[in-house]
Motif scaffolding. Sequence first.
Motif, PDB file in Angstrom:
ATOM      1  N   ARG A 385      21.653 -33.306  34.809  1.00 28.22           N
ATOM      2  CA  ARG A 385      20.494 -32.448  35.058  1.00 28.22           C
ATOM      3  C   ARG A 385      20.798 -31.329  36.054  1.00 28.22           C
ATOM      4  NH1 ARG A 385      15.069 -32.637  34.296  1.00 28.22           N
ATOM      5  NH2 ARG A 385      13.789 -31.601  35.866  1.00 28.22           N
ATOM      6  N   ARG A 386      21.552 -31.619  37.113  1.00 28.37           N
ATOM      7  CA  ARG A 386      21.829 -30.614  38.150  1.00 28.37           C
ATOM      8  C   ARG A 386      22.504 -29.382  37.567  1.00 28.37           C
ATOM      9  NH1 ARG A 386      25.482 -32.828  42.698  1.00 28.37           N
ATOM     10  NH2 ARG A 386      26.637 -33.459  40.849  1.00 28.37           N
ATOM     11  N   LEU A 387      23.577 -29.600  36.801  1.00 23.98           N
ATOM     12  CA  LEU A 387      24.342 -28.477  36.281  1.00 23.98           C
ATOM     13  C   LEU A 387      23.581 -27.751  35.177  1.00 23.98           C
ATOM     14  CD1 LEU A 387      27.023 -27.545  37.343  1.00 23.98           C
ATOM     15  CD2 LEU A 387      28.185 -28.751  35.501  1.00 23.98           C
ATOM     16  N   ALA A 388      22.864 -28.505  34.336  1.00 23.91           N
ATOM     17  CA  ALA A 388      22.078 -27.876  33.270  1.00 23.91           C
ATOM     18  C   ALA A 388      21.015 -26.958  33.868  1.00 23.91           C
ATOM     19  CB  ALA A 388      21.441 -28.945  32.392  1.00 23.91           C
ATOM     20  N   ALA A 389      20.329 -27.437  34.917  1.00 19.78           N
ATOM     21  CA  ALA A 389      19.297 -26.623  35.560  1.00 19.78           C
ATOM     22  C   ALA A 389      19.904 -25.400  36.236  1.00 19.78           C
ATOM     23  CB  ALA A 389      18.531 -27.460  36.584  1.00 19.78           C
ATOM     24  N   PHE A 390      21.091 -25.559  36.852  1.00 20.38           N
ATOM     25  CA  PHE A 390      21.739 -24.425  37.515  1.00 20.38           C
ATOM     26  C   PHE A 390      22.035 -23.310  36.514  1.00 20.38           C
ATOM     27  CE2 PHE A 390      25.699 -22.147  38.326  1.00 20.38           C
ATOM     28  CZ  PHE A 390      25.387 -21.513  39.524  1.00 20.38           C
ATOM     29  N   PHE A 391      22.671 -23.638  35.388  1.00 19.91           N
ATOM     30  CA  PHE A 391      23.032 -22.594  34.428  1.00 19.91           C
ATOM     31  C   PHE A 391      21.801 -21.963  33.803  1.00 19.91           C
ATOM     32  CE2 PHE A 391      27.315 -24.342  34.706  1.00 19.91           C
ATOM     33  CZ  PHE A 391      28.079 -23.191  34.612  1.00 19.91           C
ATOM     34  N   GLU A 392      20.759 -22.769  33.542  1.00 18.35           N
ATOM     35  CA  GLU A 392      19.508 -22.204  33.033  1.00 18.35           C
ATOM     36  C   GLU A 392      18.962 -21.180  34.017  1.00 18.35           C
ATOM     37  OE1 GLU A 392      16.613 -21.452  30.403  1.00 18.35           O
ATOM     38  OE2 GLU A 392      17.983 -23.131  30.016  1.00 18.35           O
ATOM     39  N   GLY A 393      18.955 -21.529  35.302  1.00 19.82           N
ATOM     40  CA  GLY A 393      18.473 -20.598  36.311  1.00 19.82           C
ATOM     41  C   GLY A 393      19.372 -19.399  36.506  1.00 19.82           C
ATOM     42  N   ALA A 394      20.657 -19.550  36.178  1.00 20.85           N
ATOM     43  CA  ALA A 394      21.614 -18.446  36.327  1.00 20.85           C
ATOM     44  C   ALA A 394      21.620 -17.517  35.116  1.00 20.85           C
ATOM     45  CB  ALA A 394      23.014 -19.012  36.551  1.00 20.85           C
ATOM     46  N   GLY A 395      20.753 -17.809  34.144  1.00 20.95           N
ATOM     47  CA  GLY A 395      20.632 -16.909  33.002  1.00 20.95           C
ATOM     48  C   GLY A 395      21.438 -17.298  31.782  1.00 20.95           C
ATOM     49  N   VAL A 396      21.904 -18.545  31.718  1.00 19.67           N
ATOM     50  CA  VAL A 396      22.657 -19.028  30.564  1.00 19.67           C
ATOM     51  C   VAL A 396      21.960 -20.288  30.050  1.00 19.67           C
ATOM     52  CG1 VAL A 396      24.884 -19.794  29.679  1.00 19.67           C
ATOM     53  CG2 VAL A 396      24.806 -18.142  31.555  1.00 19.67           C
ATOM     54  N   ALA A 397      21.361 -20.191  28.875  1.00 16.11           N
ATOM     55  CA  ALA A 397      20.643 -21.334  28.305  1.00 16.11           C
ATOM     56  C   ALA A 397      21.644 -22.372  27.803  1.00 16.11           C
ATOM     57  CB  ALA A 397      19.756 -20.881  27.151  1.00 16.11           C
ATOM     58  N   ILE A 398      21.386 -23.632  28.149  1.00 17.31           N
ATOM     59  CA  ILE A 398      22.266 -24.722  27.741  1.00 17.31           C
ATOM     60  C   ILE A 398      21.598 -25.525  26.629  1.00 17.31           C
ATOM     61  CG2 ILE A 398      23.435 -26.841  28.472  1.00 17.31           C
ATOM     62  CD1 ILE A 398      24.635 -24.448  29.791  1.00 17.31           C
ATOM     63  N   TYR A 399      22.314 -25.683  25.525  1.00 19.27           N
ATOM     64  CA  TYR A 399      21.850 -26.539  24.434  1.00 19.27           C
ATOM     65  C   TYR A 399      22.767 -27.757  24.406  1.00 19.27           C
ATOM     66  CZ  TYR A 399      19.406 -22.283  23.115  1.00 19.27           C
ATOM     67  OH  TYR A 399      18.612 -21.166  23.140  1.00 19.27           O
TER      68      TYR A 399
END
Length: 627
Positions: A385-399
């Motif tokens: 969850r930590r890394l997925a949320a970080f990249f989402e917030g950094a402008g890269v959607a994670i699927y």
Amino acid sequence: MSQPPLTEPQIKTEHGRVREISVPPLAPAVTHGNLADIPFTNAVEAPAETALTRKGRTDTWWHMTTRDFAREVQAVAKGLVALGLNPGDRVAIMARTTYEWTLTDFAAWTAGLITVPVYPTSSPSQARHILQDAGVRACFVEDVQQSRLISAERGNLPGLEHLWQFSSGAVGHIMDAGRDIPDAAVDERRARTGPESVATLIYTSGTTGPPKGCVLTHGNFFAEVDNAIELLHPVFRSVSAEPASTLLFLPLSHVFGRMVAIGCLRARVRLGHAPSIQTDDLLADLASFAPTFLLGIPYVLEKVYNTGRATAEKMGRASSFDRGARIARRYGEAVEEREHGHGDGPGWGLRAARGLYDTLIYRRIRAALGGHCRHIICGGSPLGRRLAAFFEGAGVAIYEGYGLTETTAAATATPPLKPRLGTVGWPLPGTAVRIADDGEVLIKGGHVFSGYWDARTASAVPHLDADGWMPTGDLGTLDDEGYLRITGRKKDLIITSGGKNLAPAPLEDWLRAHPLVSQCLVVGDNRPYVTALLTLEPDGLAHWQRMHKKEHLSTAELLVDGDLLRNLQQAVDEANSQVSRPESIRRFAVLPRDFTETDGHLTPSMKLRRAAIVRDFAAEIEKMYVR
């Protein structure tokens, strides 16, 4: 082009718990034709459109049209026919992620053949087992080293008639051999191949025994890629003015990379190949190719994050990076809550903070991914969850997704606009997932394989239960909305001497994300408490030594260095905070060398060979249980 509506899943509960979820297909089932039709259909419908982008000898990229790709596929297929290969014959491909890999894959299908991937890093015994078991008649290799490896085994491979080397011009020679073969001879073979025909035999990693060949049909791949394309609409059908593109760097010998390569050609997404995953090489390729989305594994995203933080620390801005990371995670979590109707999304203050750190931090993270990347399809192991949320917030959607070779890659995936961070999403459209009484994940769907290859009968042995479910060997749970969370491997389940059951994967994944840790193996079966073997990440360790002015220390001195051990203990304490006291790691040992495939401690797909590690480091394990 708008996002097609996602059909709501059908959820079944038992005794107040979600036990089964199914999602109707988004794409119609393919009833005729095969994967080899894809290049030729593209050439007819959009002959001038770019199919692939290839890297030349001067490190510049050039575009190849769908028409030119179809011509090369046809020419190689004619050569394979001229050289005596018959429909149903098996052809192996042992190479890194290159254009030639994709070309020969489609050419073999066009000639009615079955392709058999072999990891380019395979040992002689691993390659021999696959070639023998599959009954391979011809083998493509990339370079002279691989050619020598296979040549040394020719005495054990009486059925292997052809060995072709890409680097010595094999593709051109095969094309020359087929010049006199009429197109009709190949077209007729292609017309006889249907969705039920076998496309490939992909061998499992072999974590618990000899690799087994998974029999995947053309129909399995169509069910997989067609529904994935429709589900991941923003990825494959770019919703921006910039056409969708990806640079593939994960191995094509793995079903994950193969599925995306096929999906790109099916969706007419510009595809490139990056054979080297060395950090400097890959970053240079990403910068020059500038993909709009990437296929990744957690290790790559962890590396990007840790490198970004190490760079900030070197510049004296570690605290700024950490604040920015917290802002990104909060932003990603707020987006998730809004999509699920639990909040209004990021507030004004959070949006303003994100805008500030976008300039300072997030833009650099996106630059490491090529500058244009806005989506990442991630699989292989849980991202967290930590890394997925970080990249989402950094402008890269994670699927994030979950699947196996037996399910032609993804069985579940994060649905766009409905993320659930820390899970692997809902079933892929056309798929059902059920949790068995013992917690095992069961799967149904058109992408589920025919069975395991039986060399004696040259056919598939079915591997489904009486109700048509495929047991995965993985443990998982479904939440109230049907999102799947993988908790570990059934065979890896640890039972301590006190009777506590625990899955080691969550602890291992958490620790592996730490910049100082390369690999982690949790131990505790029939033991009074849980321990762990840790190996050090070379780049992270070198950075740590520079920052602590300890470059002069040898490996032996580092293993007993108080500062390093305290930092590792902090990482272990963080991991322990995610589990109960009986599940927590009480002691750990730092090993002087990393786990490698060469030593037999990792599979070609980087999975831990637990039994081999426990055997080879038995002395280190025993010391952790001495009072």
